[in-house]
Scaffold this active site. Structure first.
Site, short mmCIF file in Angstrom:
data_model
loop_
_atom_site.label_atom_id
_atom_site.label_comp_id
_atom_site.label_asym_id
_atom_site.label_seq_id
_atom_site.Cartn_x
_atom_site.Cartn_y
_atom_site.Cartn_z
N LYS A 195 -6.78 26.40 -13.57
CA LYS A 195 -7.85 27.43 -13.72
C LYS A 195 -9.08 26.38 -13.89
CE LYS A 195 -6.56 29.58 -17.63
NZ LYS A 195 -5.14 28.77 -18.05
N ARG A 270 -7.12 36.82 -23.30
CA ARG A 270 -5.78 36.46 -23.56
C ARG A 270 -4.99 37.45 -24.45
NH1 ARG A 270 -7.39 30.31 -23.22
NH2 ARG A 270 -5.38 29.10 -23.33
N ARG A 309 -2.17 15.31 -17.72
CA ARG A 309 -3.48 15.38 -18.06
C ARG A 309 -3.88 14.72 -19.36
NH1 ARG A 309 -5.99 21.40 -18.05
NH2 ARG A 309 -5.19 21.62 -20.31
N ARG A 315 -7.39 15.30 -25.02
CA ARG A 315 -7.12 16.71 -25.67
C ARG A 315 -5.81 16.41 -26.38
NH1 ARG A 315 -7.90 21.95 -22.12
NH2 ARG A 315 -6.56 22.71 -23.84
N ARG A 327 1.98 26.31 -26.38
CA ARG A 327 0.94 27.24 -25.70
C ARG A 327 1.45 28.07 -24.61
NH1 ARG A 327 -2.34 22.12 -24.16
NH2 ARG A 327 -3.58 23.35 -22.78
P1 AMP Z 1 -7.56 26.61 -22.80
O1 AMP Z 1 -8.63 25.35 -22.76
O2 AMP Z 1 -7.85 27.69 -22.02
O3 AMP Z 1 -6.16 26.00 -22.56
O4 AMP Z 1 -7.66 26.70 -24.58
C1 AMP Z 1 -7.43 25.69 -25.36
C2 AMP Z 1 -7.11 26.69 -26.71
O5 AMP Z 1 -8.28 27.22 -27.43
C3 AMP Z 1 -6.03 27.69 -26.79
O6 AMP Z 1 -4.62 27.06 -26.90
C4 AMP Z 1 -6.46 28.79 -28.01
O7 AMP Z 1 -6.13 27.80 -29.22
C5 AMP Z 1 -7.97 28.48 -27.86
N1 AMP Z 1 -8.36 29.64 -27.12
C6 AMP Z 1 -9.11 29.48 -25.73
N2 AMP Z 1 -9.47 30.62 -25.09
C7 AMP Z 1 -8.93 31.36 -26.07
C8 AMP Z 1 -8.97 33.14 -26.16
N3 AMP Z 1 -9.55 33.76 -25.29
N4 AMP Z 1 -8.07 33.39 -27.35
C9 AMP Z 1 -7.80 32.83 -28.35
N5 AMP Z 1 -7.89 31.60 -28.39
C10 AMP Z 1 -8.43 31.06 -27.15
#
Ligand code: AMP
Length: 371
Positions: A195, A270, A309, A315, A327
């Site tokens: 994404k 989400r 990655r 990260r 996740r």
């Molecule tokens: P991402 O970079 O989108 O993979 O997000 C990394 C982490 O941020 C996720 O595993 C969640 O812990 C938190 N996170 C990101 N977006 C959301 C969301 N819309 N709702 C809740 N937690 C989020």
């Protein structure tokens, strides 16, 4: 007075100034004063909308007159939505009187038609129709509208007696619903689907603002803000940050970009609560989600991609296979249901997320170009 206003969930922009509304009222008053010299007409005001126009009009009327009021309503939400019934009839009897019907707006003409039938049944001596606003494109009836303040296009208008769900009647100018030309994409898919990579390309191609909730959380963690400290406790375990926190943050990010042509939402929504909050937020800008474009990738490919990655991303949640698998599990348990949420609105578009970056961009663009 402001040029843009919000009533309930919708924005309206100024359309006819207070001065021009006054000119329109004066124009109708001048003609009525000429046509009704030596007569004592009854002004029959159609409630609720026409009360302001009517009160200004009679103050400018120089001859004797009487007042009466009528209220009619359509059966909304039924198949007979064109049918209108009387809620409050004119008192006392209009028999033998010269009646001036005062309307705020004439569009389809259904109300006018109903009132004319009532006046004929009452055996009035004569009747004329006076309206502040008239929509020629919408008017479908054969009756002559005798006095018109202003002709307007077929837009939704409020102010000077006209309302949107009860609000706006007290405005002295007239406002019309603001049109939106925004494109708002929800870029969807499990962690590691690509994404972020695609959003970087698409935001340039379509001139959209990219909001990644994950990136905003990581920025806050790096800068040791209160939000960052709170989010970290969830992110490190691969869990979702609570909705209330995430929604508040997303709203703030959207508000920071008030002039955006549209947004790419990456990692948001989400949960269903987040999807509903997004709909409310975008509705307040007279827009909505144009479509959800989802990158579909096999779970084992995702795990391998994220481990790869993790070697360079720095990260913590990419470095540990157990967190990665959690996740993905959270995605299926809490997030994947959003596919159904947008499918119901005909807004879900799945795209094969395996291939080169440009191949996948091409597949996404084919979908986006149809939205
Ligand atoms: P991402 O970079 O989108 O993979 O997000 C990394 C982490 O941020 C996720 O595993 C969640 O812990 C938190 N996170 C990101 N977006 C959301 C969301 N819309 N709702 C809740 N937690 C989020």
């Amino acid at each position: 007075m402001k040029n843009t206003i919000t009533l309930h969930d919708l924005s309206f922009e100024k359309f006819i100034t207070k001065t021009n509304v006054q000119h329109a009222v004066n124009g109708v008053a001048v003609r009525l004063n000429e046509d009704y010299r030596g007569k004592c007409p009854v002004f029959l005001t159609v409630l609720n909308g026409a009360f302001l126009f009517s009160s200004e009009l009679i103050k400018k009327f120089d001859h004797d007159c009487e007042l009466s009021f009528i209220k009619v309503a359509s059966y909304e939400g039924t198949q007979q939505s064109d049918e209108i019934h009387t809620v409050m009839g004119a008192e006392p009897s209009l028999k033998g009187r010269d009646v001036i019907v005062v309307e705020d707006i004439v569009d389809s003409g259904n109300t006018v038609e109903t009132i004319i039938k009532i006046l004929k049944d009452e055996e009035v001596a004569s009747f004329k129709i006076a309206t502040l606003l008239y929509k020629p494109e919408a008017y479908k009836k054969p009756y002559k509208i005798d006095y018109i303040g202003l002709e307007v296009p077929n837009d939704f208008v409020v102010g000077y007696g006209l309302d949107y769900n009860g609000l706006g009647r007290n405005l002295t100018s007239i406002y019309k619903l603001k049109e939106s030309t925004m494109t708002n994409l929800v870029l969807f898919g499990p962690p590691g689907a690509g994404k972020g990579t695609q959003a970087e390309v698409l935001k340039e191609k379509y001139n959209l603002v990219h909001i990644s909730t994950g990136d905003v959380f990581r920025y806050n963690i790096k800068n040791a803000t209160e939000l960052g400290t709170l989010a970290k406790s969830y992110i490190d375990k691969g869990q979702l940050v609570p909705d209330s926190v995430t929604i508040k943050m997303l709203n703030a990010e959207v508000e920071k970009n008030a002039d955006a042509k549209g947004f790419i939402f990456d990692g948001f929504p989400r949960t269903e609560a987040q999807a509903e909050a997004l709909a409310v937020l975008l509705a307040s800008k007279n827009t909505g989600v144009s479509g959800m474009v989802a990158l579909e990738v096999d779970d084992e490919v995702l795990v391998q991609r994220l481990l790869e990655r993790g070697k360079t991303s720095g990260r913590a949640d990419d470095a540990d296979e157990a967190v990665i698998r959690n996740r993905i599990k959270v995605y299926y348990a809490e997030t994947a249901i959003l596919k159904g949420f947008y499918e119901k609105q005909d807004k879900y578009h799945g795209v094969d997320g395996v291939g080169t970056v440009s191949e996948i961009t091409d597949r996404l663009s084919k979908v986006i170009d149809t939205l």
